[in-house]
Design a protein around this motif. Structure first.
Motif, PDB file in Angstrom:
ATOM      1  N   THR A  96      -7.344  23.626  -1.928  1.00 15.96           N
ATOM      2  CA  THR A  96      -8.252  23.339  -1.017  1.00 15.96           C
ATOM      3  C   THR A  96      -8.065  22.485   0.277  1.00 15.96           C
ATOM      4  O   THR A  96      -8.773  21.391   0.342  1.00 15.96           O
ATOM      5  CB  THR A  96      -9.165  22.877  -2.369  1.00 15.96           C
ATOM      6  N   GLY A  97      -6.661  22.156  -0.243  1.00 10.38           N
ATOM      7  CA  GLY A  97      -6.303  21.010   1.430  1.00 10.38           C
ATOM      8  C   GLY A  97      -6.450  19.598   0.263  1.00 10.38           C
ATOM      9  O   GLY A  97      -6.198  17.885   0.669  1.00 10.38           O
ATOM     10  N   ARG A  98      -6.595  19.410  -1.014  1.00 10.19           N
ATOM     11  CA  ARG A  98      -6.219  17.961  -1.892  1.00 10.19           C
ATOM     12  C   ARG A  98      -4.826  17.803  -1.951  1.00 10.19           C
ATOM     13  O   ARG A  98      -3.481  19.091  -1.829  1.00 10.19           O
ATOM     14  CB  ARG A  98      -6.114  18.247  -3.349  1.00 10.19           C
ATOM     15  N   VAL A  99      -4.423  17.057  -1.459  1.00  7.08           N
ATOM     16  CA  VAL A  99      -3.212  16.672  -1.577  1.00  7.08           C
ATOM     17  C   VAL A  99      -2.539  15.599  -2.370  1.00  7.08           C
ATOM     18  O   VAL A  99      -3.418  14.588  -2.981  1.00  7.08           O
ATOM     19  CB  VAL A  99      -2.883  15.017   0.205  1.00  7.08           C
ATOM     20  N   PHE A 100      -1.047  15.470  -3.322  1.00  4.66           N
ATOM     21  CA  PHE A 100      -1.418  15.357  -4.300  1.00  4.66           C
ATOM     22  C   PHE A 100       0.243  14.694  -3.708  1.00  4.66           C
ATOM     23  O   PHE A 100       1.608  16.218  -3.665  1.00  4.66           O
ATOM     24  CB  PHE A 100      -0.823  16.642  -5.865  1.00  4.66           C
ATOM     25  N   PRO A 101       0.892  14.313  -5.156  1.00  2.00           N
ATOM     26  CA  PRO A 101       2.463  13.755  -5.003  1.00  2.00           C
ATOM     27  C   PRO A 101       3.048  15.397  -5.754  1.00  2.00           C
ATOM     28  O   PRO A 101       2.403  16.151  -6.696  1.00  2.00           O
ATOM     29  CB  PRO A 101       2.272  12.604  -6.340  1.00  2.00           C
ATOM     30  N   VAL A 102       4.963  15.749  -5.301  1.00  2.00           N
ATOM     31  CA  VAL A 102       5.271  16.943  -6.047  1.00  2.00           C
ATOM     32  C   VAL A 102       4.760  16.920  -7.595  1.00  2.00           C
ATOM     33  O   VAL A 102       4.870  17.416  -8.006  1.00  2.00           O
ATOM     34  CB  VAL A 102       6.474  17.013  -5.488  1.00  2.00           C
ATOM     35  N   GLU A 103       5.302  15.044  -7.962  1.00  2.00           N
ATOM     36  CA  GLU A 103       6.029  15.266  -9.396  1.00  2.00           C
ATOM     37  C   GLU A 103       4.415  15.280 -10.366  1.00  2.00           C
ATOM     38  O   GLU A 103       3.888  15.291 -11.773  1.00  2.00           O
ATOM     39  CB  GLU A 103       6.011  14.249  -9.880  1.00  2.00           C
ATOM     40  N   MET A 104       3.033  15.610  -9.195  1.00  2.00           N
ATOM     41  CA  MET A 104       1.940  14.777 -10.536  1.00  2.00           C
ATOM     42  C   MET A 104       2.003  13.928 -10.991  1.00  2.00           C
ATOM     43  O   MET A 104       0.818  13.886 -11.768  1.00  2.00           O
ATOM     44  CB  MET A 104       1.440  16.621 -10.374  1.00  2.00           C
ATOM     45  N   LYS A 105       2.173  12.689 -10.810  1.00  2.00           N
ATOM     46  CA  LYS A 105       1.705  11.779 -11.980  1.00  2.00           C
ATOM     47  C   LYS A 105       1.799  10.335 -10.656  1.00  2.00           C
ATOM     48  O   LYS A 105       2.743  10.261  -9.311  1.00  2.00           O
ATOM     49  CB  LYS A 105       3.396  11.700 -12.347  1.00  2.00           C
ATOM     50  N   ALA A 106       1.018   9.899 -10.921  1.00  2.00           N
ATOM     51  CA  ALA A 106       1.044   8.005 -10.256  1.00  2.00           C
ATOM     52  C   ALA A 106       2.336   7.086 -10.281  1.00  2.00           C
ATOM     53  O   ALA A 106       2.266   6.870  -9.859  1.00  2.00           O
ATOM     54  CB  ALA A 106      -0.354   7.715 -10.981  1.00  2.00           C
ATOM     55  N   SER A 107       2.960   7.040 -11.802  1.00  2.00           N
ATOM     56  CA  SER A 107       3.862   6.436 -12.003  1.00  2.00           C
ATOM     57  C   SER A 107       4.630   6.039 -11.028  1.00  2.00           C
ATOM     58  O   SER A 107       5.354   5.367 -10.894  1.00  2.00           O
ATOM     59  CB  SER A 107       3.905   6.581 -13.752  1.00  2.00           C
ATOM     60  N   PRO A 108       5.608   6.860 -10.668  1.00  2.00           N
ATOM     61  CA  PRO A 108       6.642   6.810  -9.809  1.00  2.00           C
ATOM     62  C   PRO A 108       6.210   6.422  -8.408  1.00  2.00           C
ATOM     63  O   PRO A 108       6.881   5.202  -7.948  1.00  2.00           O
ATOM     64  CB  PRO A 108       6.984   8.518  -9.395  1.00  2.00           C
ATOM     65  N   LEU A 109       4.945   6.581  -8.103  1.00  2.00           N
ATOM     66  CA  LEU A 109       4.483   5.824  -7.222  1.00  2.00           C
ATOM     67  C   LEU A 109       3.898   4.480  -7.098  1.00  2.00           C
ATOM     68  O   LEU A 109       4.580   3.468  -5.902  1.00  2.00           O
ATOM     69  CB  LEU A 109       3.161   6.907  -6.555  1.00  2.00           C
ATOM     70  N   LEU A 110       3.839   4.466  -8.300  1.00  2.00           N
ATOM     71  CA  LEU A 110       3.140   2.299  -8.931  1.00  2.00           C
ATOM     72  C   LEU A 110       4.534   1.890  -9.021  1.00  2.00           C
ATOM     73  O   LEU A 110       4.545   0.966  -8.232  1.00  2.00           O
ATOM     74  CB  LEU A 110       2.456   2.700  -9.446  1.00  2.00           C
ATOM     75  N   ARG A 111       5.925   2.582  -8.944  1.00  2.00           N
ATOM     76  CA  ARG A 111       6.800   1.853  -9.311  1.00  2.00           C
ATOM     77  C   ARG A 111       7.571   1.332  -7.985  1.00  2.00           C
ATOM     78  O   ARG A 111       8.012   0.724  -8.250  1.00  2.00           O
ATOM     79  CB  ARG A 111       8.050   2.529 -10.292  1.00  2.00           C
ATOM     80  N   ALA A 112       7.434   2.090  -7.513  1.00  2.00           N
ATOM     81  CA  ALA A 112       8.276   2.345  -6.164  1.00  2.00           C
ATOM     82  C   ALA A 112       7.201   1.726  -4.734  1.00  2.00           C
ATOM     83  O   ALA A 112       8.071   0.643  -4.295  1.00  2.00           O
ATOM     84  CB  ALA A 112       8.167   3.663  -5.180  1.00  2.00           C
ATOM     85  N   TRP A 113       6.132   1.840  -5.369  1.00  2.00           N
ATOM     86  CA  TRP A 113       5.041   0.689  -4.766  1.00  2.00           C
ATOM     87  C   TRP A 113       5.196  -0.547  -4.551  1.00  2.00           C
ATOM     88  O   TRP A 113       5.947  -1.890  -4.192  1.00  2.00           O
ATOM     89  CB  TRP A 113       3.853   1.031  -4.824  1.00  2.00           C
ATOM     90  N   LEU A 114       5.341  -1.409  -6.261  1.00  2.00           N
ATOM     91  CA  LEU A 114       5.650  -2.524  -6.786  1.00  2.00           C
ATOM     92  C   LEU A 114       7.249  -2.595  -6.098  1.00  2.00           C
ATOM     93  O   LEU A 114       7.105  -4.127  -6.347  1.00  2.00           O
ATOM     94  CB  LEU A 114       5.454  -2.453  -8.421  1.00  2.00           C
TER      95      LEU A 114
END
Length: 392
Positions: A96-114
């Motif tokens: 449908t065009g929705r873009v997701f992390p391959v891991e399907m989780k927010a926590s890895p992105l948040l850890r890397a961002w912080l």
């Protein structure tokens, strides 16, 4: 002492902090909750839909406020994808065009961002709750007691009025309103609707209804919905919820891949079969769809033509939206007239606002998060310029 103070450690606030720090400002982020980005982590439980792989014009058109859509021209789907990938997050786009992390989780992105923010010198402090103003100073309740700060510039990113248990409680409204900031009343957005079901629907509670088209005013969705004890919810409902909330009638097309003529033809020659059997055999309607026809279609038409029209536009009887505290997001907030083009509050020079504090809404599917990131970027850049960083 920070040059730029960001209040709220959600996506808009963290993006404002990143761009302000990148411009050379000293940045502190103050968060009322024990940890940052709790609503982002909650969204990540269902996969963290970051953005949408969609043409820019179509993407911008999904925002209720055109000025928010315009901001995504500078930081929209391609930029969000590049930003996430720069954090080491692998992404994919679904059918449908929705873009997701391959891991399907927010926590890895948040850890890397912080971690990135920490490397840039951004200080993130939890359990600092903003409590309003004392003259030009910002007041906070902190673990060490009351504190007052007067930074060079402030970015407010405190969220809207949905999910108060995660921090978006709109407690800031009276403090800004008292300073002359115009605020539109909050209303639920991307929410379900209350339905008082008949007893015969009990076996279907908790079940999804798939293969639908939902219509409300000019909005149409090909998503699905879920029948719950409280009513109806789910992605298909959320896409048309704004129009339904504002008074448009909601109808369901139970046979969206068949024309009215084809449905009429298939409903002919019923013979002695019961209506339930006829609908199941002629149109392959599943039990939950047939139950909805019985719930909302009585008295049922007896001619194929009228029954076909009912199945192609089944009216939904509901008792209004679910409460604001249960909504995925909210409409309302600081109005466009209360801000300059860089999101600075006209009544409070040096104070900028971003994210769901602003008066806009968009459907789920990556639009909400992209809008928060885009507005956070604008506010952070402007705050840095206000303190003499990042150029004119």
């Amino acid at each position: 002492m920070a040059d730029v103070l960001v209040i709220g450690a959600g996506p808009a606030g963290l993006m404002a902090a990143e761009v302000a720090a990148r411009a050379g400002a000293r940045v502190s982020v103050l968060e009322a909750r024990p940890s940052p980005a709790r609503k982002l982590l909650m969204a990540g439980r269902s996969g963290l839909n970051l953005t949408r792989d969609e043409a820019p014009e179509a993407f911008a058109g999904r925002y209720s406020a055109p000025w928010i859509g315009a901001m995504t021209a500078a930081f929209g789907p391609p930029e969000v994808r590049a930003w996430a990938e720069s954090l080491g997050i692998a992404l994919f786009a679904g059918s449908t065009g929705r873009v997701f992390p391959v891991e399907m989780k927010a926590s890895p992105l948040l850890r890397a961002w912080l971690a990135r923010l920490g490397e840039m010198g951004v200080r993130v402090q939890s359990r600092w709750r903003w409590t309003g103003f004392d003259g030009p100073a910002l007041c906070f309740d902190t673990p060490e007691g009351p504190r007052s700060l007067t930074p060079g510039a402030t970015v407010l990113a405190l969220g809207g009025a949905s999910w108060p248990r995660l921090g978006s409680d709109a407690a800031w409204v009276p403090w800004l309103a008292a300073r002359g900031v115009e605020i539109a009343p909050f209303r639920p957005a991307n929410m379900g609707f209350q339905v008082v079901w008949s007893d015969h629907m009990t076996p279907f509670l908790g079940q999804p209804v798939k293969g639908l088209a939902l219509q409300a005013g000019a909005l149409r969705s090909r998503g699905e919905m879920v029948i719950s004890a409280r009513g109806i919810e789910g992605g298909g409902i959320y896409e048309v919820s704004a129009a339904v909330r504002d008074g448009a009638a909601l109808t369901l097309d139970l046979c969206p891949d068949r024309s009215l003529l084809e449905v009429t033809g298939r409903l002919g020659a019923r013979g002695k079969a019961s209506l339930t059997t006829h609908l199941r055999k002629a149109l392959r309607l599943d039990p939950v769809k047939i139950a909805l026809v019985q719930e909302w279609g009585r008295p049922l038409p007896q001619t194929p033509e009228r029954l076909a029209r009912l199945l192609k536009a089944l009216p939904v009887r509901h008792a209004g939206p679910r409460p604001l505290a249960e909504a995925i997001s909210s409409a309302g907030g600081i109005t466009r007239a209360a801000m300059g083009p860089d999101l600075e509050l006209a009544a409070l020079p040096g104070v900028f606002a971003a994210g769901e504090m602003l008066d806009w809404e968009a459907p789920t599917g990556g639009y909400l998060l992209t809008g928060c990131l885009a507005t956070g970027r604008i506010a952070g850049q402007a705050a840095a310029r206000h303190v003499g960083k990042g150029g004119a």
